[in-house]
Design an enzyme around this catalytic site. Sequence first.
Site, PDB file in Angstrom:
ATOM      1  N   ALA A 149      24.429  57.150  43.220  1.00  0.00           N
ATOM      2  CA  ALA A 149      23.963  55.766  42.633  1.00  0.00           C
ATOM      3  C   ALA A 149      22.605  55.861  42.261  1.00  0.00           C
ATOM      4  CB  ALA A 149      24.252  54.564  43.296  1.00  0.00           C
ATOM      5  N   GLY A 197      27.639  58.118  45.095  1.00  0.00           N
ATOM      6  CA  GLY A 197      28.378  57.581  44.065  1.00  0.00           C
ATOM      7  C   GLY A 197      29.155  58.843  43.185  1.00  0.00           C
ATOM      8  N   GLU A 233      24.692  58.154  52.204  1.00  0.00           N
ATOM      9  CA  GLU A 233      24.103  56.660  52.225  1.00  0.00           C
ATOM     10  C   GLU A 233      23.676  56.274  53.489  1.00  0.00           C
ATOM     11  OE1 GLU A 233      26.886  57.889  50.752  1.00  0.00           O
ATOM     12  OE2 GLU A 233      27.362  56.829  48.769  1.00  0.00           O
TER      13      GLU A 233
HETATM   14  N1  COA Z   1      18.932  58.175  42.313  1.00  0.00           N
HETATM   15  C1  COA Z   1      17.804  58.024  41.390  1.00  0.00           C
HETATM   16  N2  COA Z   1      17.128  59.189  41.229  1.00  0.00           N
HETATM   17  C2  COA Z   1      17.453  60.448  41.493  1.00  0.00           C
HETATM   18  C3  COA Z   1      18.903  60.306  42.327  1.00  0.00           C
HETATM   19  C4  COA Z   1      19.424  59.103  42.803  1.00  0.00           C
HETATM   20  N3  COA Z   1      20.567  59.117  43.545  1.00  0.00           N
HETATM   21  N4  COA Z   1      19.000  61.656  42.854  1.00  0.00           N
HETATM   22  C5  COA Z   1      18.138  62.538  42.244  1.00  0.00           C
HETATM   23  N5  COA Z   1      17.021  61.671  41.463  1.00  0.00           N
HETATM   24  C6  COA Z   1      16.009  62.053  40.794  1.00  0.00           C
HETATM   25  C7  COA Z   1      14.743  62.336  41.570  1.00  0.00           C
HETATM   26  O1  COA Z   1      14.104  61.207  41.913  1.00  0.00           O
HETATM   27  C8  COA Z   1      13.940  62.992  40.537  1.00  0.00           C
HETATM   28  O2  COA Z   1      13.198  62.352  39.524  1.00  0.00           O
HETATM   29  P1  COA Z   1      11.764  62.369  39.096  1.00  0.00           P
HETATM   30  O3  COA Z   1      11.587  64.039  38.712  1.00  0.00           O
HETATM   31  O4  COA Z   1      11.614  61.465  38.290  1.00  0.00           O
HETATM   32  O5  COA Z   1      10.943  62.178  40.722  1.00  0.00           O
HETATM   33  C9  COA Z   1      14.918  64.000  39.980  1.00  0.00           C
HETATM   34  O6  COA Z   1      16.067  63.108  39.953  1.00  0.00           O
HETATM   35  C10 COA Z   1      15.136  65.328  40.471  1.00  0.00           C
HETATM   36  O7  COA Z   1      15.476  65.185  41.590  1.00  0.00           O
HETATM   37  P2  COA Z   1      14.533  66.013  42.869  1.00  0.00           P
HETATM   38  O8  COA Z   1      14.798  65.204  44.216  1.00  0.00           O
HETATM   39  O9  COA Z   1      13.441  66.286  42.728  1.00  0.00           O
HETATM   40  O10 COA Z   1      15.664  67.438  42.960  1.00  0.00           O
HETATM   41  P3  COA Z   1      15.633  68.401  44.259  1.00  0.00           P
HETATM   42  O11 COA Z   1      16.505  69.477  43.716  1.00  0.00           O
HETATM   43  O12 COA Z   1      14.402  68.302  45.087  1.00  0.00           O
HETATM   44  O13 COA Z   1      16.687  67.571  45.320  1.00  0.00           O
HETATM   45  C11 COA Z   1      18.751  66.363  45.738  1.00  0.00           C
HETATM   46  C12 COA Z   1      18.281  67.349  44.848  1.00  0.00           C
HETATM   47  C13 COA Z   1      20.189  66.100  45.198  1.00  0.00           C
HETATM   48  C14 COA Z   1      19.083  66.652  47.193  1.00  0.00           C
HETATM   49  C15 COA Z   1      17.943  65.195  45.956  1.00  0.00           C
HETATM   50  O14 COA Z   1      17.596  64.493  44.499  1.00  0.00           O
HETATM   51  C16 COA Z   1      18.546  63.837  46.515  1.00  0.00           C
HETATM   52  O15 COA Z   1      18.693  63.895  47.849  1.00  0.00           O
HETATM   53  N6  COA Z   1      18.969  62.750  45.808  1.00  0.00           N
HETATM   54  C17 COA Z   1      19.649  61.627  46.469  1.00  0.00           C
HETATM   55  C18 COA Z   1      20.912  61.812  46.653  1.00  0.00           C
HETATM   56  C19 COA Z   1      21.645  60.595  47.389  1.00  0.00           C
HETATM   57  O16 COA Z   1      21.144  60.123  48.457  1.00  0.00           O
HETATM   58  N7  COA Z   1      22.567  59.857  46.686  1.00  0.00           N
HETATM   59  C20 COA Z   1      23.150  58.829  47.225  1.00  0.00           C
HETATM   60  C21 COA Z   1      22.678  57.576  46.740  1.00  0.00           C
HETATM   61  S1  COA Z   1      23.290  56.219  47.337  1.00  0.00           S
END
Ligand code: COA
Length: 263
Positions: free
Chosen positions: A69, A115, A138
């Site tokens: 999400a 999500g 989460e």
């Molecule tokens: N919601 C909003 N934005 C998200 C997102 C999410 N769930 N997951 C990734 N993004 C965005 C990041 O903020 C970043 O945006 P920016 O470039 O404007 O800062 C972009 O997507 C790229 O993500 P980034 O974190 O830089 O990539 P990464 O390769 O370093 O890491 C993940 C990848 C998937 C490990 C990391 O993005 C992450 O942990 N995301 C959240 C996962 C999560 O907790 N999901 C459950 C939500 S309830």
Amino acid sequence: MLTMTLENVLTEIENQVLTITINRPEKLNALNAKTIEELHEALIDAENDKEIRAIIITGSGAKSFVAGADIAEFANYGVEQGKLLSATGHFKLFNFIENYSKPVIAAVNGFALGGGLELAMASHIRVASDNAKMGLPETSLGVIPGYGGTQRLAQLVGKGKAFEMITTADMINAQDAYKWGLVNYVVTQEELLNKCKEIAAKIASRSPISVKTAIKVINAGYNNKYNGYDVEIEEFGKMFGTHDFKEGVKAFLEKRKPVFNGN
Ligand code: COA
């Protein structure tokens, strides 16, 4: 249904199969409210289109299916908004897909987190590429899965693994997901859509009303309002009143391929 372009969702129809691509690669295809609404709209359109027999959902880019999400969107929510976020998601997308009348196949092409994994789990069939990473992170954000993850993960991998994945917030790789029964197949990223299309083509050759009824009856067994066996008896009986039953049996006896019409 014509190929339509929504802002965050791309759609393409080929051989009776609709492929929906979630298209926010710069945010790793995170699900914001607009994307959920657009997915809902695309699915409603496809439900009414008799030519579409199966749906494939995937993420844009090589890195992510859906990274969860949209965290930025709910960052300042309070209790009531949180509850509404979850309820709206269930209604518009996650329960909606689980109970959809046509099979939905998730082509998990990278990160399927929060999500994103919940979207894959609400789908009827999951195929992952070998670079996929899956998890429900989460609890690392101070929340819990809110789009059905607490229920569907336990149904798919068992309660013990579900407790571990949700409480540790750890990701698992595609091979472990396969071993645990979380995905049906693991293939290379290049093969992913073809594998999904191959499954979809097989489904498209079967009776639409049988497929729709099978989805309904399988789901009934996981809904404590129903006794799945009773629903099966009822629905099995109804099949004998359909065109497709008469055609399917006649074609078998005449040693030819059936021509189903979904009635
Ligand atoms: N919601 C909003 N934005 C998200 C997102 C999410 N769930 N997951 C990734 N993004 C965005 C990041 O903020 C970043 O945006 P920016 O470039 O404007 O800062 C972009 O997507 C790229 O993500 P980034 O974190 O830089 O990539 P990464 O390769 O370093 O890491 C993940 C990848 C998937 C490990 C990391 O993005 C992450 O942990 N995301 C959240 C996962 C999560 O907790 N999901 C459950 C939500 S309830």
